[in-house]
Write an enzyme that holds these catalytic residues in place. Structure first.
Site, PDB file in Angstrom:
ATOM      1  N   HIS A 179       1.059  -1.109  -0.088  1.00 22.41           N
ATOM      2  CA  HIS A 179      -0.080  -0.024   0.033  1.00 22.41           C
ATOM      3  C   HIS A 179       0.918   1.253   0.033  1.00 22.41           C
ATOM      4  O   HIS A 179       1.717   1.442   0.994  1.00 22.41           O
ATOM      5  CB  HIS A 179      -0.832  -0.173   1.113  1.00 22.41           C
ATOM      6  CG  HIS A 179      -1.998  -0.824   1.077  1.00 22.41           C
ATOM      7  ND1 HIS A 179      -2.482  -1.784   2.296  1.00 22.41           N
ATOM      8  CD2 HIS A 179      -2.509  -1.414   0.106  1.00 22.41           C
ATOM      9  CE1 HIS A 179      -3.372  -2.393   1.704  1.00 22.41           C
ATOM     10  NE2 HIS A 179      -3.643  -2.323   0.416  1.00 22.41           N
ATOM     11  N   GLU A 182       2.090   3.969   2.923  1.00 17.64           N
ATOM     12  CA  GLU A 182       2.273   3.290   4.453  1.00 17.64           C
ATOM     13  C   GLU A 182       3.892   3.340   4.220  1.00 17.64           C
ATOM     14  O   GLU A 182       4.605   2.269   4.098  1.00 17.64           O
ATOM     15  CB  GLU A 182       1.644   1.919   4.494  1.00 17.64           C
ATOM     16  CG  GLU A 182       0.533   1.753   4.458  1.00 17.64           C
ATOM     17  CD  GLU A 182      -0.342   0.245   4.506  1.00 17.64           C
ATOM     18  OE1 GLU A 182       0.432  -0.525   4.436  1.00 17.64           O
ATOM     19  OE2 GLU A 182      -1.387   0.408   4.456  1.00 17.64           O
ATOM     20  N   ARG A 237      -3.192   4.961  -2.114  1.00 18.40           N
ATOM     21  CA  ARG A 237      -2.735   3.621  -1.492  1.00 18.40           C
ATOM     22  C   ARG A 237      -2.774   2.629  -2.703  1.00 18.40           C
ATOM     23  O   ARG A 237      -1.940   1.509  -2.347  1.00 18.40           O
ATOM     24  CB  ARG A 237      -4.340   3.557  -0.973  1.00 18.40           C
ATOM     25  CG  ARG A 237      -4.436   1.968  -0.451  1.00 18.40           C
ATOM     26  CD  ARG A 237      -5.614   1.860   0.479  1.00 18.40           C
ATOM     27  NE  ARG A 237      -6.336   0.500   0.382  1.00 18.40           N
ATOM     28  CZ  ARG A 237      -6.181  -0.086   1.378  1.00 18.40           C
ATOM     29  NH1 ARG A 237      -5.499   0.302   2.739  1.00 18.40           N
ATOM     30  NH2 ARG A 237      -6.832  -1.562   1.757  1.00 18.40           N
ATOM     31  N   HIS A 306       2.673  -3.825   6.831  1.00 17.02           N
ATOM     32  CA  HIS A 306       1.834  -2.708   6.532  1.00 17.02           C
ATOM     33  C   HIS A 306       1.907  -1.810   7.635  1.00 17.02           C
ATOM     34  O   HIS A 306       2.800  -2.095   8.445  1.00 17.02           O
ATOM     35  CB  HIS A 306       0.454  -3.289   6.317  1.00 17.02           C
ATOM     36  CG  HIS A 306      -0.017  -4.247   5.154  1.00 17.02           C
ATOM     37  ND1 HIS A 306      -0.609  -3.782   4.095  1.00 17.02           N
ATOM     38  CD2 HIS A 306       0.362  -5.530   5.021  1.00 17.02           C
ATOM     39  CE1 HIS A 306      -0.831  -4.874   3.407  1.00 17.02           C
ATOM     40  NE2 HIS A 306      -0.253  -5.762   3.740  1.00 17.02           N
ATOM     41  N   GLU A 380       1.112  -4.881  11.092  1.00 16.23           N
ATOM     42  CA  GLU A 380       0.578  -3.450  10.749  1.00 16.23           C
ATOM     43  C   GLU A 380       1.458  -2.706  11.743  1.00 16.23           C
ATOM     44  O   GLU A 380       1.260  -3.032  13.257  1.00 16.23           O
ATOM     45  CB  GLU A 380      -0.864  -3.271  11.249  1.00 16.23           C
ATOM     46  CG  GLU A 380      -1.907  -3.947  10.282  1.00 16.23           C
ATOM     47  CD  GLU A 380      -2.131  -3.179   8.646  1.00 16.23           C
ATOM     48  OE1 GLU A 380      -1.526  -1.894   8.955  1.00 16.23           O
ATOM     49  OE2 GLU A 380      -2.829  -3.579   8.133  1.00 16.23           O
TER      50      GLU A 380
END
Length: 419
Positions: A179, A182, A237, A306, A380
């Site tokens: 993405h 990020e 994104r 991510h 994440e």
């Protein structure tokens, strides 16, 4: 009128980026299932051009929404009318972006003057690709640059291969930056690539790991999107594919995998940030990874990095059903988070994608698990929302350092548990 247009043209030319002046990020704490449903309706309403940084799933999780200035009054009225609690988390998005850009320019100037690379700064795609060549040149017997294909816009896609020899040895896949916005994911991967190269022959754990397995690391898995975040729209994104019949570009590359493709948590709308694309693996960036993994045939772990939310997740996203190896994956994940937290005390949650955040179809680690790669995980990274996708550069090295400890634990476990 003409002087105004002239000033406007000058500002656009000088800035070259999409502006977010007066935009805010609201944190919403839904208190009931009714609130969740109302937020889902809000998410489906294209008129207000809302950018959901985190999605409405349960009352246990806050929802972060980037709201354009033009929609602020209406959105706040909607929330107040339905008695949905919220507060402003980022008061003016453009101020954070301006600070980030100033830091980028200052760091780039210092790097030019000192002819060095600052791991505590964000970098453009070209700078990262140039650094990759430097790393390979410094560690020619350990690290090689493998081009796995090109992107939609014809940029090369590179993977760093860490190997001490042998053909198609058991391998670990790690990707970052799928993405585009990020940035801390990509910046952390750069730091970790350098760490792995320098620790070989010094850290017994890394030396043992690379003595038995290969590691493939994709630092920028969505190069077109990443480049676009630097030149045009920091909040981008998706990929940069042209969608026939739509004015909106791009596909969410983490909804494009052949794993429950087109199911819940992915959109059919090309203008959505979660658009799944016309068919599974339609995105060349995704297909390049699929082709490498399948042609290799001996990957034992697949790890995707991510941001943000501080989570370590395992399959499934497309279903809330437990995978056959759920107990083992959960145990490995919890041990990895314990290692990660040992450095700064950063708190992470562990669980399956569907149960810890929301149902999301077409994700990479669901695909990797379904093709037989048991140890499939997604990180994440920081933070939990204060800065969201705009994590300050001074947090890059702390984030990368702690993530490395968790990642290393998973890799050691995979080494010690062959299958």
């Amino acid at each position: 009128m003409r002087p105004c247009l002239a000033v406007f043209a000058f500002l656009v030319a000088a800035h070259c980026h999409k502006l977010f002046i007066g935009h805010q990020v609201l944190r919403i704490n839904a208190e009931s299932e009714e609130h969740i449903q109302l937020l889902k309706e809000l998410e489906d309403d294209e008129g207000w051009e809302l950018d959901f940084w985190t999605h409405p799933a349960s009352t246990d999780l806050p929802v972060d929404i980037h709201v354009p200035f033009a929609s602020l009054h209406a959105v706040k009225n909607f929330l107040q009318a339905h008695k949905i609690p919220f507060h402003v988390m980022i008061n003016n998005l453009q101020e954070l972006l301006d600070e980030e850009q100033e830091g980028l320019e200052l760091s780039a100037m210092q790097e030019r003057n000192t002819r060095s690379f600052n791991f505590g700064a964000y970098h453009t795609l070209d700078t990262i690709y140039s650094w990759v060549d430097t790393l390979v040149a410094a560690h020619p017997n350990l690290v090689s640059k493998v081009q796995i294909g090109t992107t939609y816009e014809n940029r090369p896609m590179y993977v760093l291969k860490f190997s001490t020899g042998g053909n198609k040895r058991p391998a670990i896949w790690i990707d970052a930056g799928i993405h585009a916005r990020e940035w801390v994911s990509t910046a952390s991967a750069v730091w970790m690539a350098d760490k792995m190269a320098k620790d070989y022959g010094v850290d017994p754990s890394v030396t043992s790991l690379l003595g038995q397995m290969d590691v493939y690391l994709s630092i920028v898995t969505n190069p077109d999107g990443y480049a676009f975040t630097h030149t045009s729209d920091r909040m981008w994104r998706k990929t940069r594919t042209v969608n026939p019949g739509s004015v909106c570009r791009g596909v969410d590359p983490n909804r494009n995998w052949d794993a429950g493709f087109g199911g819940p948590g992915a959109s059919k709308n090309p203008c959505s940030d979660s658009y799944h694309g016309p068919h599974a693996h339609s995105e060349i960036e995704v297909k390049n990874v699929v082709d490498l993994v399948q042609s290799h045939g001996n990957f034992k772990a697949f790890i995707s990095i991510h941001a943000y939310s501080q989570l370590l997740m395992y399959p499934y996203g497309y279903s809330c059903t437990n995978v056959p190896h759920q107990a083992e994956l959960d145990s490995v994940g919890r041990s990895a988070v314990q290692a990660l937290s040992s450095l700064y005390g950063t708190s992470y949650e562990v669980g399956s994608i569907c149960k810890i955040i929301y149902q999301a179809s077409g994700g990479s680690i669901d695909w990797s698990y379904d093709v037989g790669i048991k140890y499939s995980f997604a990180f994440e990274l920081r933070d939990t929302g204060r800065y969201g996708f705009l994590l300050p550069a001074n947090q890059i090295i702390p984030t990368a350092s702690e993530t490395w400890l968790g990642l290393k634990h998973i890799m050691e476990y995979v080494r010690d548990h062959p299958y």
